[in-house]
Design an enzyme around this catalytic site. Structure first.
Site, PDB file in Angstrom:
ATOM      1  N   SER A   1       0.837  -1.203   0.000  1.00 21.20           N
ATOM      2  CA  SER A   1       0.000   0.000   0.000  1.00 21.20           C
ATOM      3  C   SER A   1       0.872   1.253   0.000  1.00 21.20           C
ATOM      4  O   SER A   1       1.753   1.419   0.837  1.00 21.20           O
ATOM      5  CB  SER A   1      -0.903   0.011   1.232  1.00 21.20           C
ATOM      6  OG  SER A   1      -1.833  -1.043   1.186  1.00 21.20           O
TER       7      SER A   1
ATOM      8  N   TYR B   1      -6.283 -11.544   5.022  1.00 16.55           N
ATOM      9  CA  TYR B   1      -7.605 -11.095   5.475  1.00 16.55           C
ATOM     10  C   TYR B   1      -8.640 -11.061   4.351  1.00 16.55           C
ATOM     11  O   TYR B   1      -9.842 -10.978   4.610  1.00 16.55           O
ATOM     12  CB  TYR B   1      -7.529  -9.722   6.154  1.00 16.55           C
ATOM     13  CG  TYR B   1      -7.024  -8.583   5.305  1.00 16.55           C
ATOM     14  CD1 TYR B   1      -7.789  -8.030   4.279  1.00 16.55           C
ATOM     15  CD2 TYR B   1      -5.773  -8.023   5.544  1.00 16.55           C
ATOM     16  CE1 TYR B   1      -7.332  -6.976   3.509  1.00 16.55           C
ATOM     17  CE2 TYR B   1      -5.295  -6.975   4.788  1.00 16.55           C
ATOM     18  CZ  TYR B   1      -6.080  -6.452   3.778  1.00 16.55           C
ATOM     19  OH  TYR B   1      -5.612  -5.399   3.025  1.00 16.55           O
TER      20      TYR B   1
END
Length: 276
Positions: free
Chosen positions: A32, A87
């Protein structure tokens, strides 16, 4: 009826080898906020993950989902722009599949990047941290299950992050004039951010930053004999330290503001690597 053949790291690596004559030894995984570093890559070949058998799709904002081959700072590189996360519902085998492909492709050194929450009180959003060690609180291990032939069943993790590659990062950080730290990264499964009580506990355990990636890839890379280095962009102060609720938008905003330094840091690292 034609039987479906499950892709393996070696078969996908062969697909990659047919796509380009470039044979880099260094690979980078852009987490990210590190995507803008791609602008500094002289692209030879770009392949969407969807065209690489076995690569899971990326669905998180800020993760482009493509493999780029080219040169960075004059050094041949393979760049994974984006990663799959545990996740998202992927298995650990899926999360680390790309690392296994890179190893089969001939990569020997791997630089992992991520956005992380700062636990250390000296850290500020926009700072960078070189990982010197990690704490795995993801609740699982990517080496769980059958052990591939020829690899150790039990892996020593005394030194996951290579000091020589770390030294190159230190030099690159100085040249890029970034606010630079060294520290311990703690990995959780996510997708929830941590509670203030958890952050206080993690600080007492010796963690300097916290995130939801990187550790599975680092473990698998070491198992395969790759040298590993890793960098976090401190995108926010962790829960209980930040004056406002945490959000992924804040992560991306901070990363965008730090993007110039991000590109300079990675390009300088690749340039120095090419001289070793």
């Amino acid at each position: 009826m034609r039987r479906h053949v499950k892709p393996t790291p070696s078969s996908t690596a062969r697909t990659l080898s047919k796509a380009t004559a470039l044979r880099p030894k260094l690979a980078l995984v852009l987490g990210s906020g590190f995507g803008p570093a791609l602008e500094r890559v002289a692209v030879v070949k770009e392949i969407p993950y969807a065209k690489l058998p076995g690569f899971p799709a990326t669905a998180v904002q800020g993760h482009a989902g493509k493999l780029v081959l080219g040169t960075l700072g004059g050094t041949p590189v393979a760049v994974l722009s984006g990663r799959a996360h545990y996740y998202e519902g992927h298995s650990m085998a899926e999360v680390t599949f790309a690392v296994r492909v890179l190893a089969e492709f001939g990569i020997r050194d791997l630089l992992l990047t991520n956005a992380a929450g700062g636990i250390n009180h000296r850290f500020r959003p926009g700072d960078f941290m070189r990982l010197t060690d990690h704490i795995n609180f993801m609740g699982t291990n990517p080496l769980r299950g059958p052990c591939p032939a020829g690899l150790p069943r039990f892996l020593d993790l005394t030194q996951v992050y290579d000091p020589a590659l770390g030294g190159l990062l230190d030099r690159a950080a100085k040249a890029a004039r970034v606010r630079w730290h060294r520290g311990v990264y703690l990995a959780l499964s996510g997708p929830t951010y941590e509670t203030p009580a958890e952050i206080r506990a993690f600080a007492k355990l010796g963690a300097d930053a916290v995130g939801m990636s990187t550790v599975p890839e680092a473990i698998v890379a070491r198992h395969l004999g790759l040298r590993v280095a890793a960098v976090s962009c401190i995108s926010n102060q962790a829960a209980g330290l930040s004056p406002h609720p945490l959000s992924h938008e804040e992560v991306l905003t901070t990363a965008k503001q730090a993007s110039r330094h991000t590109g300079e840091l990675l390009e300088e690292f690749a340039r120095l690597y090419g001289k070793t």
